[in-house]
Enzyme design. Sequence first.
Site, PDB file in Angstrom:
ATOM      1  N   HIS A 164      -3.775  -9.544   3.567  1.00  0.00           N
ATOM      2  CA  HIS A 164      -5.152  -9.451   3.760  1.00  0.00           C
ATOM      3  C   HIS A 164      -5.612 -10.533   4.991  1.00  0.00           C
ATOM      4  O   HIS A 164      -4.967 -11.782   5.086  1.00  0.00           O
ATOM      5  CB  HIS A 164      -6.121 -10.173   2.407  1.00  0.00           C
ATOM      6  CG  HIS A 164      -6.134  -9.118   1.397  1.00  0.00           C
ATOM      7  ND1 HIS A 164      -6.317  -9.461   0.140  1.00  0.00           N
ATOM      8  CD2 HIS A 164      -5.964  -7.797   1.549  1.00  0.00           C
ATOM      9  CE1 HIS A 164      -6.007  -8.641  -0.702  1.00  0.00           C
ATOM     10  NE2 HIS A 164      -6.093  -7.459   0.088  1.00  0.00           N
ATOM     11  N   TYR A 166      -9.543 -10.742  -6.985  1.00  0.00           N
ATOM     12  CA  TYR A 166      -8.573 -10.510  -8.109  1.00  0.00           C
ATOM     13  C   TYR A 166      -8.722 -11.715  -8.743  1.00  0.00           C
ATOM     14  O   TYR A 166      -8.434 -11.684 -10.120  1.00  0.00           O
ATOM     15  CB  TYR A 166      -7.339 -10.781  -7.598  1.00  0.00           C
ATOM     16  CG  TYR A 166      -6.931  -9.192  -6.869  1.00  0.00           C
ATOM     17  CD1 TYR A 166      -7.020  -8.009  -7.297  1.00  0.00           C
ATOM     18  CD2 TYR A 166      -6.679  -9.456  -5.204  1.00  0.00           C
ATOM     19  CE1 TYR A 166      -6.631  -6.854  -6.580  1.00  0.00           C
ATOM     20  CE2 TYR A 166      -6.357  -8.327  -4.612  1.00  0.00           C
ATOM     21  CZ  TYR A 166      -6.608  -7.025  -5.170  1.00  0.00           C
ATOM     22  OH  TYR A 166      -6.187  -5.875  -4.623  1.00  0.00           O
ATOM     23  N   LYS A 187      -2.209  -2.445   7.747  1.00  0.00           N
ATOM     24  CA  LYS A 187      -3.363  -2.295   7.912  1.00  0.00           C
ATOM     25  C   LYS A 187      -3.815  -3.572   8.893  1.00  0.00           C
ATOM     26  O   LYS A 187      -3.357  -4.764   8.745  1.00  0.00           O
ATOM     27  CB  LYS A 187      -4.503  -2.477   6.567  1.00  0.00           C
ATOM     28  CG  LYS A 187      -5.663  -2.162   6.647  1.00  0.00           C
ATOM     29  CD  LYS A 187      -6.417  -2.045   5.284  1.00  0.00           C
ATOM     30  CE  LYS A 187      -7.901  -1.893   5.525  1.00  0.00           C
ATOM     31  NZ  LYS A 187      -8.644  -1.714   4.128  1.00  0.00           N
ATOM     32  N   ARG A 202      -0.888  -1.882  -6.812  1.00  0.00           N
ATOM     33  CA  ARG A 202      -1.214  -3.062  -5.947  1.00  0.00           C
ATOM     34  C   ARG A 202      -2.059  -4.213  -6.300  1.00  0.00           C
ATOM     35  O   ARG A 202      -1.913  -5.399  -6.327  1.00  0.00           O
ATOM     36  CB  ARG A 202      -1.559  -2.548  -4.393  1.00  0.00           C
ATOM     37  CG  ARG A 202      -1.882  -3.558  -3.454  1.00  0.00           C
ATOM     38  CD  ARG A 202      -2.230  -3.101  -2.254  1.00  0.00           C
ATOM     39  NE  ARG A 202      -3.242  -3.660  -1.359  1.00  0.00           N
ATOM     40  CZ  ARG A 202      -2.664  -4.567  -0.456  1.00  0.00           C
ATOM     41  NH1 ARG A 202      -1.260  -4.788  -0.220  1.00  0.00           N
ATOM     42  NH2 ARG A 202      -3.054  -5.219   0.454  1.00  0.00           N
ATOM     43  N   HIS A 254      -2.775   2.511  -5.800  1.00  0.00           N
ATOM     44  CA  HIS A 254      -3.551   1.341  -5.390  1.00  0.00           C
ATOM     45  C   HIS A 254      -3.635   0.336  -6.371  1.00  0.00           C
ATOM     46  O   HIS A 254      -3.648  -0.859  -6.524  1.00  0.00           O
ATOM     47  CB  HIS A 254      -4.843   1.313  -4.382  1.00  0.00           C
ATOM     48  CG  HIS A 254      -5.094   0.549  -3.563  1.00  0.00           C
ATOM     49  ND1 HIS A 254      -4.292   0.393  -2.423  1.00  0.00           N
ATOM     50  CD2 HIS A 254      -5.921  -0.660  -3.454  1.00  0.00           C
ATOM     51  CE1 HIS A 254      -4.681  -0.637  -1.394  1.00  0.00           C
ATOM     52  NE2 HIS A 254      -5.706  -1.133  -2.188  1.00  0.00           N
ATOM     53  N   ARG A 289       0.745  -1.326   0.023  1.00  0.00           N
ATOM     54  CA  ARG A 289      -0.311   0.195   0.249  1.00  0.00           C
ATOM     55  C   ARG A 289       0.668   1.140   0.045  1.00  0.00           C
ATOM     56  O   ARG A 289       2.201   1.215   0.570  1.00  0.00           O
ATOM     57  CB  ARG A 289      -0.974   0.052   1.242  1.00  0.00           C
ATOM     58  CG  ARG A 289      -1.837  -1.352   1.239  1.00  0.00           C
ATOM     59  CD  ARG A 289      -2.515  -1.266   2.479  1.00  0.00           C
ATOM     60  NE  ARG A 289      -3.623  -2.319   2.724  1.00  0.00           N
ATOM     61  CZ  ARG A 289      -3.342  -3.331   3.247  1.00  0.00           C
ATOM     62  NH1 ARG A 289      -1.986  -3.865   3.733  1.00  0.00           N
ATOM     63  NH2 ARG A 289      -4.230  -4.519   3.395  1.00  0.00           N
TER      64      ARG A 289
END
Length: 362
Positions: free
Chosen positions: A303, A312, A171, A280, A277, A146
Site C-alpha cells: 500500500h 483492516y 500495483k 489477501r 482478494h 494480489r
Amino acid sequence: MQSAQHTHPPLRSTRLLDQLRERVRYCHYSLRTEEAYVYWVRWFVRFSGLRHPRDMGPADVEAFLSFLANTRHVSPATHKQALCAIVFLYKQVLGSDLPWLQEIGRPQAKRRIPVVLSRDEVARLLPRIEGVHGLVARILYGAGLRLLECLQLRVKDVDFDRKVIIVRDGKGRSDRLVMLPAALEQALRDQLAASRELWARDRAEKRPGVCLPDALSLKYPRAGESWSWHWVFPAPALSVDPRSDVRWRHHLFDQTVGRHLARATARAEIPKRVTAHTLRHSFATHLLESGVDIRRVQELLGHADVSTTMIYTHVVRTSAAGLPSPLDVLPVATIPIAPVPPRLEQPGAPYVIGGGSPTVFH
C-alpha cells in the site's frame, strides 16, 4: 476559451479507438486499463448517436454519466472509471483540457468493510482447492499477494535461500518483498518442476518464449526463452497476445482461480462471498490480530499509504468484534423471545402480527 494543446508525440492512427489504444500504451497503462477505457469510450460514442467526441460538450458527458448512475445503477467505482476514461480521451487523445472537464462531479466512493475469513474458515477452504489452483490460493493467503501478482511470478522471483518472494511491477508499478511460507516450499519446488517440463517442451518445439515487460524483448531478444523468465504458473495451452499478436505461453488464466474458489467455498459451506482478494484481506487481518505492526503490514501489502491498510483495523478482534453488547449483561428472564412461525400463511389467509389486527398476504 481555447483548448490547451497536448505536448505528446502526434498520433499515427486515424481511428478514434486506435488512437486511444496508442495513447494508453504511450502512458504505460496496463492491458486491463486499456480494455476498460476502450469499452467506456465506445459506449459513450454509441450512447451519443455515433457523434465524434470533438462535437460533444459537457451536456453529452453528463447525460451519459447520469444514464450510468440512474438507469444502469452502476457503483461509484464503475461510475468513476467511466469518467476517467472520458477525461483521458479528451485530455490525452484529443488534446483538449477544457474547463468543464474539471467541473463534472466525481462520485464519492463508499468505504466498504472487506470480507474476511476466520482462521477456521480458511482451514476449511484451502484443502478443498486441489492442484495448482490450490497452491495459488495458499500463496494468496500465505503471502498476501494480489491474484495477478501471484500468477505473473517468474522463476527468478522465488528465492528459496532467503525465504522470500519478489513481487515485481505490482500495483503502482512498484516492487516489494514478501515472505515465502515454509509450508509451501516443497509444493513450490514441485510446481517449478512441472513448469520446467513445459518450458523444455516449448524449447524443443522452438516455440516463442514468454512475454517480457516494457522493451526488454528488444534489449535482450533471447531472454523470453530463458528459464529464469518463465512463469511459475504457466497456462497449459498457448494463447495469442492481444497487443503483439504473437502466439506464446501465457500465465495461468485468472478466472479459473475464481471458479475453483467459488466451488470450494460452496463445499466448505462458508456463507460469504469469497474471491481471491478475500484471501489477501484475511492475510492482513490475521497479521494485525497477531500483533504485527500496521506499518509492516502496509509494506507487505504494497500500500502506498497507511490509511489504506487501516481499513483492516475495523475487522480485528480488538474493535467491535471484541466489545460486549449491553444485551449480553441483561438478566436472561427479561428477554422473552417468541418462536418464529415455521411457515408462511397461504395467500389470502389472515395472519396476526404482534397481537394486532389480522394481516392478509396477497
